[in-house]
Motif scaffolding. Structure first.
Motif, PDB file in Angstrom:
ATOM      1  N   MET A  44      -2.230  -4.187  64.826  1.00  0.00           N
ATOM      2  CA  MET A  44      -3.694  -4.144  64.922  1.00  0.00           C
ATOM      3  C   MET A  44      -4.259  -5.558  64.886  1.00  0.00           C
ATOM      4  SD  MET A  44      -6.353  -2.622  62.111  1.00  0.00           S
ATOM      5  CE  MET A  44      -8.063  -3.141  62.174  1.00  0.00           C
ATOM      6  N   SER A  45      -5.156  -5.885  65.797  1.00  0.00           N
ATOM      7  CA  SER A  45      -5.801  -7.195  65.796  1.00  0.00           C
ATOM      8  C   SER A  45      -7.005  -7.165  64.863  1.00  0.00           C
ATOM      9  CB  SER A  45      -6.243  -7.557  67.219  1.00  0.00           C
ATOM     10  OG  SER A  45      -7.126  -6.579  67.721  1.00  0.00           O
ATOM     11  N   VAL A  46      -7.342  -8.337  64.333  1.00  0.00           N
ATOM     12  CA  VAL A  46      -8.447  -8.449  63.385  1.00  0.00           C
ATOM     13  C   VAL A  46      -9.465  -9.428  63.943  1.00  0.00           C
ATOM     14  CG1 VAL A  46      -9.112  -9.090  61.046  1.00  0.00           C
ATOM     15  CG2 VAL A  46      -6.937  -7.935  61.447  1.00  0.00           C
ATOM     16  N   ALA A  47     -10.727  -9.044  63.950  1.00  0.00           N
ATOM     17  CA  ALA A  47     -11.786  -9.910  64.458  1.00  0.00           C
ATOM     18  C   ALA A  47     -12.039 -11.046  63.475  1.00  0.00           C
ATOM     19  CB  ALA A  47     -13.069  -9.105  64.683  1.00  0.00           C
ATOM     20  N   LEU A  48     -12.500 -12.181  63.997  1.00  0.00           N
ATOM     21  CA  LEU A  48     -12.746 -13.357  63.170  1.00  0.00           C
ATOM     22  C   LEU A  48     -13.811 -13.081  62.114  1.00  0.00           C
ATOM     23  CD1 LEU A  48     -11.910 -16.326  62.837  1.00  0.00           C
ATOM     24  CD2 LEU A  48     -13.814 -16.941  64.344  1.00  0.00           C
ATOM     25  N   ASN A  49     -14.830 -12.269  62.477  1.00  0.00           N
ATOM     26  CA  ASN A  49     -15.893 -11.992  61.505  1.00  0.00           C
ATOM     27  C   ASN A  49     -15.446 -11.069  60.382  1.00  0.00           C
ATOM     28  OD1 ASN A  49     -15.664  -9.686  63.011  1.00  0.00           O
ATOM     29  ND2 ASN A  49     -17.847  -9.389  63.347  1.00  0.00           N
ATOM     30  N   GLU A  50     -14.256 -10.484  60.495  1.00  0.00           N
ATOM     31  CA  GLU A  50     -13.714  -9.689  59.397  1.00  0.00           C
ATOM     32  C   GLU A  50     -12.978 -10.574  58.398  1.00  0.00           C
ATOM     33  OE1 GLU A  50     -11.801  -5.821  60.546  1.00  0.00           O
ATOM     34  OE2 GLU A  50     -11.916  -6.748  62.519  1.00  0.00           O
ATOM     35  N   VAL A  51     -12.657 -11.789  58.818  1.00  0.00           N
ATOM     36  CA  VAL A  51     -11.904 -12.708  57.963  1.00  0.00           C
ATOM     37  C   VAL A  51     -12.828 -13.753  57.347  1.00  0.00           C
ATOM     38  CG1 VAL A  51     -10.067 -14.424  57.905  1.00  0.00           C
ATOM     39  CG2 VAL A  51      -9.807 -12.373  59.317  1.00  0.00           C
ATOM     40  N   LEU A  52     -13.595 -14.420  58.189  1.00  0.00           N
ATOM     41  CA  LEU A  52     -14.482 -15.483  57.714  1.00  0.00           C
ATOM     42  C   LEU A  52     -15.859 -14.916  57.378  1.00  0.00           C
ATOM     43  CD1 LEU A  52     -13.516 -18.320  60.201  1.00  0.00           C
ATOM     44  CD2 LEU A  52     -12.577 -17.847  57.928  1.00  0.00           C
ATOM     45  N   THR A  53     -15.923 -14.104  56.353  1.00  0.00           N
ATOM     46  CA  THR A  53     -17.186 -13.534  55.898  1.00  0.00           C
ATOM     47  C   THR A  53     -17.227 -13.560  54.379  1.00  0.00           C
ATOM     48  OG1 THR A  53     -18.570 -11.545  55.842  1.00  0.00           O
ATOM     49  CG2 THR A  53     -16.197 -11.215  55.998  1.00  0.00           C
TER      50      THR A  53
END
Length: 238
Positions: free
Chosen positions: A1-10
Motif C-alpha cells: 500500500m502506498s502512503v500519501a505525503l500528507n499522511e506522514v508530514l502532518t
C-alpha cells in the motif's frame, strides 16, 4: 500500500494512521530532531547549554540558528506525538494513552509495539485507513464534508411535511409498472444496491454521487423540488 505525503508530514492528531504511515512519520520526526541538534551545534548559546563548544559565528547568526533549531525540535516532537495519537486511534484507543511516552524505557517499547500491531476495522475514530485508497483520501474528505452539509439540508427539509407528501405517497403505495417509476426512484434503487455490503466510506461516496445526479435531474426539470428533497433524504439515510 502506498502512503500519501500528507499522511506522514502532518501534525494533526485527528484520524487514524496505518502502520506504514506511522513508521514513516517516526522516521521523519527523528530526522527533524537530528537536524535540530546539528543546527544547535552551530549556535553558541545552544552549544554552551549542551556542554560543548560551537564554531564562532556572529551574534545575529547565532540567534537565528538557535531559533531555527528550536523550531525544528518542536516540529519533530509534534510530528512524533501526533503520529502516536493517530496510531492509537487506529487501535481504537484514546490518544491520551500517548502519555506513556513520558515514561523512560516504556516509551521505546510503546513506540515499537504501536508499529507492529494491526489496526481495527471501522471504529469511532473513522474507517480503516487500509480500506481507503491513498489517491482517494482527499476525495473522501471532501465527500464527507459534502455529505455532512447534505444531511443538514435534509434535516431542514424533513421539518416541512408538505414538501415530502407527494413523493412519499408514490413510494409507499402499491407497486407501479416500470414505465411509471420516476428517474429519482431509479437512482435511489441503484444507490441502494451499490451500498449493500460496503464499508462506510464507499457508501458515503455512492450517496454523494447519487445526490449530485439527483440535483442534475432537478435542474433539467425532470423532478420537482419536493421530489428532490424527499429522495435526497432517502438516499442519505441508506
Amino acid at each position: 500500500m502506498s502512503v500519501a505525503l500528507n499522511e506522514v508530514l502532518t501534525i494533526s492528531p485527528a484520524g487514524r494512521a496505518s502502520r506504514e504511515a506511522y513508521w514513516l512519520s517516526l522516521f521523519a520526526a527523528f530526522a527533524l530532531m537530528g537536524a535540530s541538534f546539528v543546527v544547535f551545534g552551530f549556535s553558541p548559546a545552544a552549544a554552551s547549554f549542551m556542554g560543548f563548544e560551537a564554531a564562532p559565528v556572529a551574534e545575529p547568526v547565532g540567534i537565528a540558528l538557535s531559533f531555527l533549531g528550536g523550531v525544528l525540535l518542536l516540529l519533530s516532537v509534534a510530528l512524533l506525538a501526533t503520529a502516536v495519537v493517530r496510531r492509537l486511534h487506529d487501535l481504537a484507543t484514546s490518544g491520551w494513552a500517548a502519555l506513556f511516552l513520558l515514561i523512560p524505557v516504556v516509551n521505546v517499547l510503546v513506540l515499537i509495539a504501536l508499529g507492529l500491531v494491526r489496526g481495527t476495522s471501522m471504529n469511532r475514530f473513522g474507517p480503516d485507513p487500509l480500506t481507503i485508497p491513498t489517491l482517494d483520501r482527499e476525495a473522501y474528505r471532501k465527500a464527507k464534508q459534502i455529505g455532512e452539509r447534505m444531511r443538514e439540508e435534509t434535516v431542514e427539509a424533513s421539518s416541512s411535511p408538505e414538501s415530502l407528501e407527494p413523493s412519499l405517497q408514490s413510494s409507499m403505495g402499491a407497486e407501479t409498472p416500470a414505465a411509471s417509476v420516476s428517474p429519482a426512484e431509479r437512482l435511489y434503487e441503484i444507490a441502494r444496491v451499490q451500498c449493500m455490503d460496503e464499508n462506510t466510506s464507499i457508501r458515503l461516496q455512492v450517496k454523494v454521487g447519487t445526490v449530485e445526479k439527483l440535483r442534475k435531474l432537478l435542474k433539467k426539470g425532470r423532478i420537482t423540488e419536493a421530489e428532490f428533497r424527499t429522495w435526497k433524504l432517502r438516499i442519505m439515510s441508506l
